[in-house]
Structures are given as structure tokens and as C-alpha cells.
Motif scaffolding. Sequence first.
Motif, short mmCIF file in Angstrom:
data_model
loop_
_atom_site.label_atom_id
_atom_site.label_comp_id
_atom_site.label_asym_id
_atom_site.label_seq_id
_atom_site.Cartn_x
_atom_site.Cartn_y
_atom_site.Cartn_z
N VAL A 222 0.87 -1.28 0.00
CA VAL A 222 -0.12 0.12 -0.04
C VAL A 222 0.92 1.22 -0.04
O VAL A 222 0.71 2.34 -0.76
N ASP A 223 1.83 1.23 0.82
CA ASP A 223 2.90 2.41 0.88
C ASP A 223 3.60 2.74 -0.50
O ASP A 223 3.67 3.74 -0.96
N LEU A 224 3.88 1.36 -1.29
CA LEU A 224 4.66 1.60 -2.54
C LEU A 224 3.67 2.12 -3.40
O LEU A 224 4.22 2.88 -4.36
N MET A 225 2.48 1.69 -3.52
CA MET A 225 1.59 2.33 -4.38
C MET A 225 1.19 3.72 -4.28
O MET A 225 1.29 4.26 -5.21
N GLU A 226 1.18 4.15 -3.00
CA GLU A 226 1.06 5.58 -2.64
C GLU A 226 2.11 6.53 -3.17
O GLU A 226 1.94 7.53 -3.53
N ARG A 227 3.44 5.90 -3.02
CA ARG A 227 4.62 6.29 -3.31
C ARG A 227 4.78 6.36 -4.96
O ARG A 227 5.74 7.16 -5.29
N GLY A 228 4.22 5.75 -5.77
CA GLY A 228 4.23 5.67 -7.02
C GLY A 228 5.31 4.82 -7.57
O GLY A 228 5.76 4.63 -8.86
N ASP A 229 5.54 3.65 -6.61
CA ASP A 229 6.66 2.66 -7.24
C ASP A 229 5.89 1.45 -7.52
O ASP A 229 5.90 0.56 -6.87
N PHE A 230 5.35 1.71 -8.98
CA PHE A 230 4.48 0.59 -9.35
C PHE A 230 4.96 -0.81 -9.63
O PHE A 230 4.51 -1.82 -9.34
N ASN A 231 6.35 -0.67 -10.05
CA ASN A 231 7.03 -2.06 -10.59
C ASN A 231 7.28 -2.82 -9.31
O ASN A 231 7.09 -4.01 -9.21
N THR A 232 7.93 -2.17 -8.08
CA THR A 232 8.33 -2.90 -6.88
C THR A 232 6.76 -3.38 -6.24
O THR A 232 6.72 -4.61 -5.91
N MET B 149 -2.06 -1.21 -10.65
CA MET B 149 -0.71 -1.06 -10.98
C MET B 149 -0.37 -1.35 -12.55
O MET B 149 0.35 -0.55 -12.98
N TYR B 150 -0.80 -2.58 -12.85
CA TYR B 150 -0.84 -2.78 -14.21
C TYR B 150 -1.30 -1.66 -15.32
O TYR B 150 -0.41 -1.57 -16.12
N LEU B 151 -2.47 -1.19 -14.89
CA LEU B 151 -3.11 -0.28 -15.66
C LEU B 151 -2.27 1.19 -15.58
O LEU B 151 -1.86 1.70 -16.69
N ARG B 152 -1.46 1.37 -14.53
CA ARG B 152 -0.68 2.70 -14.35
C ARG B 152 0.63 2.24 -15.17
O ARG B 152 1.04 3.43 -15.85
N LEU B 153 0.95 1.18 -15.35
CA LEU B 153 2.20 0.89 -16.17
C LEU B 153 1.74 0.70 -17.54
O LEU B 153 2.66 0.45 -18.53
#
Length: 488
Positions: free
Chosen positions: A156-166, A191-195
Motif C-alpha cells: 500500500v505504501d509503495l503504491m501511494e509513493r508511485g513505485d508501481f514495479n516494486t 498497478m498494471y494499468l498505471r504501467l
Amino acid sequence: MSQLADSRRLGTVLLFLLIELFFKGAETASQAEIDRHLEIGRDFLARGQLSDALTHYHAAVEGDPDNYLTYFKRGTVYFALGKAKFAINDFSRVLELKPDFMAARAQRGSVYLKMGDFENAEMDMMVVLRNDPHNQEANIHFSRIGPARDQWVLCVDLMERGDFNTAIALLTQLLEVCPWAVAIREARAQMYLRLGDRMAAVSDFRSVNRLSHDSTDGYYQLSRILYDIGDSGGALKEIRECLKLDPEHKDCFPFYKKIKKVDKVYVDAQTAREEQRYADCIASGEKLIKLEPDVPMIVYNGKQLLCSCLLKDEQFPSAVSRCREALDIYADPEVMCDRAEALVGAEMYDEAIAQYREALDINDNLQRAKDGIEHAQRVQKQAERRDYYKILGVKRSATKQEIVKAYRKAAQKWHPDNFQGDEKKMAEKKFIDVAAAKEVLTDPEKRRQFDAGQDPLDPEAGRNGFGGGNPFHHFQHGSPFQFKFHFT
């Protein structure tokens, strides 16, 4: 009178005896039927025919709704079929009927963990381990709960910070422990959509819908997602599934009408392209953009079709522009190759090679881009010697007056102030070529050199004794012809 009363009493007793025998027989028959269903269910289960086994366990539960073992057997089949919520219901019913049945509690805790319900999974496993501290399976499941919960918080923290691949990498690991977790799978889809990985996102969203038991709302949401990522055909299929469940659904029905209209235009454009009716394809592409200007990926579909059909129709400047507009929405390597081909057609070879290389940066195995670079370099080499007569569209025997007239016409056509964006860049090149052609063909000595097979404006020519010095200096420091560019 006494005999009559005795007779009546005897009749009543016989009647009650008959009724009792009837119900005992019915109970015996019912239990036999239940046992038969259980036995058949076991056989199907042993052969791996889970759906058939489930049918007979349903019948057994209906025949004896207070038998905790029957619920437990059906719950294990639900578990094996991945029907998590139904399994939870059956195991919970078992524990209502027999609270100390630890096998059902362990199974329920295991289902909760797969669903990503860490709190309930932890409570069930703690009860099991209090009763049986050495239960190996319960210990394994319990040991996974804490790390999985912590990893979800990290995701959740990674998604909020925009680190989509990790985030995707960690969510994928987490789904190995919690494969039925709707929130986790939906998060990975987002996340897949964001990428820009639309197909991977759709796959996850389909799983989310299955885990939600194929509801009308699930079909509607999946249809909306597919539509938003530009898959109008897939969206149409899902919305039809919604309408099968509820033909008058307040959201699905109006959305169905909208998708159907858009998808028809899209299919018409694709068909026209396949049939080489490029004018029809272009018209349908423009129509698609106007139909849904507020959905970027539908607009992308329209612009991608325009890019492709303008290229095939050899309208290279317009194709370059439309391809760029499509790429501004979604960086597809195939569209990059279309744009590169259009740039080759417009004789902008360096830009074409750069575009092919950009496609390879995204997909280094794209053979079309590798072949395209070789083709562009080969054509560029062939085109290094400019044909000034061809540039002005005059015969080799043309008079100076005819050449000047052709120059004025060509200069007016290709003046950069008449163009914008990518087309302006092409016009600048064409305009400089037109100016060079006029310079060479209106100068008797330079024309003589060109007719003899040398380009007097080629920087290599001076080294070979033609013209002396470096006649190409005009173009190293700008054209000698005066025109103003108005860049926007």
C-alpha cells in the motif's frame, strides 16, 4: 356399549402403530438416501469430479440439515473449487453445530488466509494451536499470517509513493499466499494499468469478478474497465453477461447501447483497413474520436487507426502527425514503427531511425523495428544524392524560366508557415531542398556539374575538385533564401 368403546380404542391404537411404522420407514428411507448421496459424492471426489461431488453433497445437506459432518464434506469441496465464501459459510455452520471440531476451524482459518482476511485467519489458527500446539499445518499457516499482513502494508505504501514495479513484484508474491484476496488482486490490476499493461490488468480484473461470484455489478465494473482501456469488444461481451442476469439493469442497459455504437464504428474501421478501403477507414477513425472524446483510450484507438490507414494511403505528413497524437496517449512500439515508416516515406530518415530505436527501447525483440532501421539506413544512403529535377518536378531539358516557375510553385506549397507540428518539420526539409534545387538548376555552372553526375552542394564534392571550397556552407549556416518561421 363397553364392547363398542373397546373396539374404538383398539382401532385408535392400531392407527397410531401404523403411523409410527410409516414414519420410521420414511426416516429409514431418508437416511438411506442421504447415505447414498454421501457415498456417490465420495466417489466423484476421489475421481476429481468436484462439481458432480458437490451436487450430491447438496442433496445430503438438504436431507439432513443438522449433520455437521455433511456440511464439513461440502465445505471441503467448496474449498477445492475455490469458492471461498461458500466454504466459509459451511465451515462456520459446522462450528455452530460442533464448536470443538478443530478440523473445520483449521480449514476456515486457511480459507481466511487465502482471502487475505488476516485477522480472522489469525483468530482461527490461534484456537487450533491452543488445542493442538503441534498441529503442523496450522503452525505453517499461522507463521505466514504476520509476514503477509506486513507485506500488504508495504505494498500500500509503495503504491501511494508511485513505485508501481516494486509494488507489482511484492503483490505477486503476496498472491501466492492469498490467491483469493480481492483487494490484493484488484490492487495489482490497478498497478498494471498505471504501467500500461492492459492485458495483465484485464486478467486480474476477470479474477476479481469471479471471486465476487459473477454479479451484475461485477460485470458492469469489468465492462467499464475494459471500455476505459479501449477494449470496446471485450466491454461489450461483459456488459451482455450483465444483461443476461438483469435485462433492465439501470447501469448495464444504457452502457450497453453506448458501447455497441462505439464498437460498431471501431469494427467498421478495422474492416475497411483490412479490405484496403483506406478512405473509409480514415472516415471511421475520425468518427470514433468524435464519438467518445473524453475516454483517452477510445480516442487512442481512433488515432491509431488514422495513423495506420494514412500510412497505407501514403499520406505521410498526416500519418506522422496522427501517429504522434496516438503515441502521446499510449506509447505502443507498433505505432512507433508505423510513424517511423511514415517518416521514411516523408524522407526524414534520421527521425525515422530514432523512432525505430525508441520502439526497441520498449521492446528490444521487436523484429519490425530492427528491419525498419536497416531499411531506413539503406534508403537514406540511396537518397543522399538529391535529384533536383525531381524535387521541382521539371524535365532535364527545362528552361531557366520553367525552373523558376516550378520553384515558386513548390516554395509556396512547402513554405513552413503553412504547417504545424511534425508536418512543419517535414515542410522545412522540403523547402530547403526546393531552394537548393533552384540554386543549382538556375546556375549554369552548377547545373553543368549536376548533369555530369556531381552534386555541387555536396560537401564531398569540393574535396574532389568540383566547385572548390565548400559550396554546402549555405546549408551549414542556414538557407540563403529568406523566409521566416513562426514557431508556436
